[in-house]
Motif scaffolding. Structure first.
Motif, short mmCIF file in Angstrom:
data_model
loop_
_atom_site.label_atom_id
_atom_site.label_comp_id
_atom_site.label_asym_id
_atom_site.label_seq_id
_atom_site.Cartn_x
_atom_site.Cartn_y
_atom_site.Cartn_z
N TYR A 136 0.82 -1.23 0.00
CA TYR A 136 0.00 0.00 0.00
C TYR A 136 0.85 1.28 0.00
CZ TYR A 136 -3.58 -3.32 1.55
OH TYR A 136 -4.43 -4.39 1.63
N GLY A 137 1.99 1.25 0.64
CA GLY A 137 2.76 2.46 0.89
C GLY A 137 3.09 3.26 -0.35
N TRP A 138 3.83 2.65 -1.30
CA TRP A 138 4.27 3.42 -2.47
C TRP A 138 3.10 3.81 -3.37
CZ3 TRP A 138 3.35 1.55 -7.34
CH2 TRP A 138 3.16 0.17 -7.50
N ARG A 139 2.03 3.01 -3.36
CA ARG A 139 0.85 3.36 -4.18
C ARG A 139 0.16 4.61 -3.66
NH1 ARG A 139 1.22 -2.29 -4.59
NH2 ARG A 139 1.02 -3.04 -6.74
N LEU A 140 0.12 4.75 -2.33
CA LEU A 140 -0.47 5.97 -1.75
C LEU A 140 0.45 7.18 -1.99
CD1 LEU A 140 -1.98 4.69 1.61
CD2 LEU A 140 -3.21 5.77 -0.28
N MET A 141 1.76 6.95 -1.96
CA MET A 141 2.69 8.04 -2.25
C MET A 141 2.39 8.67 -3.60
SD MET A 141 6.33 6.37 -1.09
CE MET A 141 6.52 5.53 0.49
N LEU A 142 2.04 7.85 -4.59
CA LEU A 142 1.81 8.33 -5.94
C LEU A 142 0.35 8.71 -6.18
CD1 LEU A 142 4.00 5.71 -7.86
CD2 LEU A 142 4.65 7.98 -7.05
N GLY A 143 -0.59 7.94 -5.60
CA GLY A 143 -2.01 8.20 -5.83
C GLY A 143 -2.53 9.46 -5.19
N VAL A 144 -1.86 9.92 -4.12
CA VAL A 144 -2.32 11.12 -3.41
C VAL A 144 -2.24 12.36 -4.30
CG1 VAL A 144 -0.10 11.82 -2.42
CG2 VAL A 144 -2.22 12.23 -1.15
N GLY A 145 -1.54 12.26 -5.43
CA GLY A 145 -1.46 13.37 -6.38
C GLY A 145 -2.81 13.74 -6.99
N MET A 146 -3.81 12.88 -6.84
CA MET A 146 -5.15 13.22 -7.34
C MET A 146 -5.76 14.40 -6.58
SD MET A 146 -6.93 9.50 -8.08
CE MET A 146 -6.48 8.78 -6.51
N VAL A 147 -5.39 14.56 -5.32
CA VAL A 147 -6.00 15.60 -4.48
C VAL A 147 -5.72 17.01 -5.01
CG1 VAL A 147 -6.10 16.60 -2.17
CG2 VAL A 147 -5.99 14.11 -2.46
N PRO A 148 -4.46 17.40 -5.24
CA PRO A 148 -4.23 18.75 -5.78
C PRO A 148 -4.79 18.93 -7.19
CG PRO A 148 -2.17 17.52 -5.63
CD PRO A 148 -3.19 16.72 -4.89
N SER A 149 -4.91 17.85 -7.96
CA SER A 149 -5.50 17.97 -9.29
C SER A 149 -6.95 18.44 -9.21
CB SER A 149 -5.44 16.61 -10.02
OG SER A 149 -4.12 16.14 -10.10
N VAL A 150 -7.69 17.86 -8.29
CA VAL A 150 -9.09 18.27 -8.10
C VAL A 150 -9.16 19.71 -7.58
CG1 VAL A 150 -11.20 17.81 -6.78
CG2 VAL A 150 -9.87 15.91 -7.70
N ALA A 151 -8.27 20.05 -6.65
CA ALA A 151 -8.26 21.41 -6.10
C ALA A 151 -7.99 22.43 -7.19
CB ALA A 151 -7.21 21.51 -5.00
N LEU A 152 -7.11 22.10 -8.13
CA LEU A 152 -6.77 23.03 -9.21
C LEU A 152 -7.98 23.30 -10.11
CD1 LEU A 152 -4.66 24.70 -10.71
CD2 LEU A 152 -3.99 22.64 -11.94
N VAL A 153 -8.75 22.26 -10.39
CA VAL A 153 -9.93 22.44 -11.24
C VAL A 153 -10.92 23.40 -10.59
CG1 VAL A 153 -11.96 21.28 -12.20
CG2 VAL A 153 -9.72 20.21 -12.39
N PHE A 154 -11.12 23.28 -9.30
CA PHE A 154 -12.07 24.16 -8.61
C PHE A 154 -11.53 25.59 -8.49
CE2 PHE A 154 -13.95 20.12 -7.19
CZ PHE A 154 -15.30 20.41 -7.42
N SER A 155 -10.21 25.72 -8.35
CA SER A 155 -9.63 27.06 -8.19
C SER A 155 -9.75 27.89 -9.46
CB SER A 155 -8.17 26.95 -7.77
OG SER A 155 -7.37 26.48 -8.84
N ILE A 156 -9.96 27.23 -10.59
CA ILE A 156 -10.03 27.95 -11.86
C ILE A 156 -11.18 28.95 -11.88
CG2 ILE A 156 -11.57 26.46 -13.20
CD1 ILE A 156 -8.21 27.73 -14.42
N PHE A 157 -12.23 28.71 -11.06
CA PHE A 157 -13.38 29.62 -11.05
C PHE A 157 -13.01 30.99 -10.49
CE2 PHE A 157 -15.39 25.36 -10.86
CZ PHE A 157 -16.16 25.45 -12.02
N ALA A 158 -11.94 31.07 -9.72
CA ALA A 158 -11.52 32.35 -9.14
C ALA A 158 -10.47 33.05 -10.00
CB ALA A 158 -10.97 32.13 -7.74
N MET A 159 -10.07 32.43 -11.11
CA MET A 159 -8.98 32.96 -11.93
C MET A 159 -9.52 33.65 -13.17
SD MET A 159 -6.57 29.57 -11.60
CE MET A 159 -5.39 30.09 -12.81
N PRO A 160 -9.12 34.89 -13.43
CA PRO A 160 -9.55 35.57 -14.66
C PRO A 160 -8.77 35.05 -15.87
CG PRO A 160 -8.02 36.97 -13.47
CD PRO A 160 -8.26 35.75 -12.60
N GLU A 161 -9.33 35.24 -17.05
CA GLU A 161 -8.60 34.88 -18.26
C GLU A 161 -7.48 35.89 -18.49
OE1 GLU A 161 -6.95 33.16 -20.49
OE2 GLU A 161 -8.82 32.10 -20.94
#
Length: 475
Positions: A136-161
């Protein structure tokens, strides 16, 4: 990946050669992302290109987190690499295009500080998840990268073009609204808008909210101009290509990705010791990029680059010396372990105050508007190619010429890089993107930006250029 590689090699019985490919394939695949992101960002805009990059990141992290076998892990790493290419191209361009000249260096350094924070979190995940069962250890090390990806998508609503992209599409009112949000004063916003309009070919005095641009810019013909450049653009390309090559040829990838192995060679034998020392690498890298952000608009790009390289060369020389002495010693040398950690920390400190953040600031601001997105894409592609080459070859290199010899070689490359920056990278601090930047790269133009007293003496208002063509020798 730095710490996960140790567990992947144990769990999936991977060879050193396979581990090198796993480390480097992300940046090889980033070539695809970087070379396509520029054209896409010219077509759909900077904001939505960020969304595309985040979606690709999410998919890559998901595949790596599952990691049922080495092939699936490689596939996930490659997909994530395409996302890396998108991110490294679009983040500096977006930052440059929404920033005012007075804060452009600071704001354009933010992608690098955020990368360093990400690396630090990666090192922390190595230490925390490394205590879990191997499966489980190394898979979680790599899979946790999904969290900031989702955060970035939502943050786009506050960003102007990007206001520059909006003007290229003829949306003047939308661009004005954005500039008024991101400028210090309304006057500055109007001045910046006039400069952008002039660059795109729109009459400065036009008051229409939407104009019909003769040819909306979606990136057509840019590669032709980059491949058959004018003398000025050729100098810009030379600076861009060189600075991206030397950012990685001087060894940062070897330190960041393979630091646990380096510490092991110095005598830190347990994984806990290696991971704790590696966390220190992440902390120093992050802290001193903050210093660079404070200095880049005051000290200037050129001074930081040359100072940074000088510290890196000294650190690499010290590291090579210590590791060579350890290799030929028959007993454990405590002073060598400490010295190795100190030289690694001093290397990442030196890198972080200059070469790390300034590379992205410099290369994203020197291209003319019509070439910026795809010129930056070209730079990112070269950057990723060098990153991939270093990642895939460092283990083989130190096995061939010893690990101490490898760092002496990198120090020699650093000397060449210092000379390149000195002769080919003029200062760009305080230059206006639309009016002055190309003049900096005219032959023999390595002058300082004008100050307020000089402007007033000749009757020129600070920050505002006459509509007539400015003589190159004046600025």
């Amino acid at each position: 990946m730095s710490g996960a590689m140790l567990f992947i090699q144990e769990d999936l019985k991977a060879t050193d050669g396979q581990i090198q490919v796993l480390a480097g394939i992300l940046n090889a695949c980033a070539l695809v992302g970087s070379l396509t992101a520029g054209r896409l960002s010219d077509w759909i805009g900077r904001r939505y290109t960020i969304v595309v990059g985040a979606a690709i990141f999410f998919l890559g992290s998901l595949l790596m987190g599952l990691g049922l076998n080495l092939a699936m892990l490689m596939a996930g790493r490659c997909v994530a690499g395409v996302g890396v290419g998108y991110a490294l191209m679009i983040a500096p361009v977006y930052s440059v295009e929404v920033s005012s000249p007075s804060s452009r260096g600071c704001l354009s350094s933010l992608p690098e500080i955020c990368i360093s924070i990400g690396i630090l979190f990666g090192y922390l995940s190595n230490y925390i998840f490394g205590k879990l069962p191997l499966i489980y250890g190394w898979r979680l090390m790599l899979g946790v990268g999904m969290v900031p990806s989702v955060a970035l998508v939502f943050s786009i609503f506050a960003m102007p073009e990007s206001p520059r992209w909006l003007v290229m599409q003829g949306h003047i009112k939308d661009a004005r609204d954005v500039l008024q949000r991101v400028s210090n004063t309304k006057e500055e916003a109007e001045r910046r808008l006039e400069d952008i309009k002039a660059t795109v070919g729109i009459d400065r005095s036009s008051t229409e909210d939407v104009v019909q641009v003769v040819s909306k810019h979606h990136g057509e013909g840019v590669w032709k101009e980059l491949l058959r450049p004018t003398p000025t653009v050729r100098r810009i390309l030379t600076a861009t290509i060189g600075i991206h090559i030397f950012q990685h040829a001087t060894g940062i990838e070897a330190i960041v990705l393979y630091s646990p192995r380096i510490f092991k060679k110095a005598g830190l034998v347990t994984k806990n010791q290696q991971f704790l020392a590696t966390i220190g690498v992440g902390v120093f890298k992050t802290l001193f990029i903050l210093v660079a952000i404070l200095l880049v608009d005051k000290a200037g790009r050129r001074k930081l680059l040359l100072t940074s390289l000088s510290g890196m060369i000294l650190s690499l020389t010290g590291l090579g010396t210590v590791l060579t002495l350890v290799k030929h010693s028959q007993e454990k040398l405590l002073w060598a372990e400490v010295s190795c950690v100190v030289f690694v920390f001093s290397f990442v400190t030196s890198f972080s105050i200059g070469l790390g953040p300034v590379t992205w600031v410099y290369c994203s601001e020197i291209f003319p508007l019509r070439l910026r997105a795809q010129g930056t894409s070209l730079g990112v592609a070269i950057n990723r190619l060098m990153n991939s080459a270093m990642s895939m070859s460092f283990i083989s290199l130190y096995k061939a010429i010893t690990i101490g010899g490898a760092f002496f070689l990198l120090a020699g490359i650093g000397v060449i890089a210092w000379a390149f920056y000195f002769f080919y990278c003029p200062e760009t601090k305080g230059r206006a993107l639309e009016e002055e930047m190309e003049q900096v790269f005219n032959k023999g133009s390595n002058t300082k930006p004008r100050n307020k007293q000089e402007d007033e003496k000749e009757g020129v208002e600070t920050g505002k250029l006459d509509d007539a063509k400015v003589n190159t020798e004046t600025y």
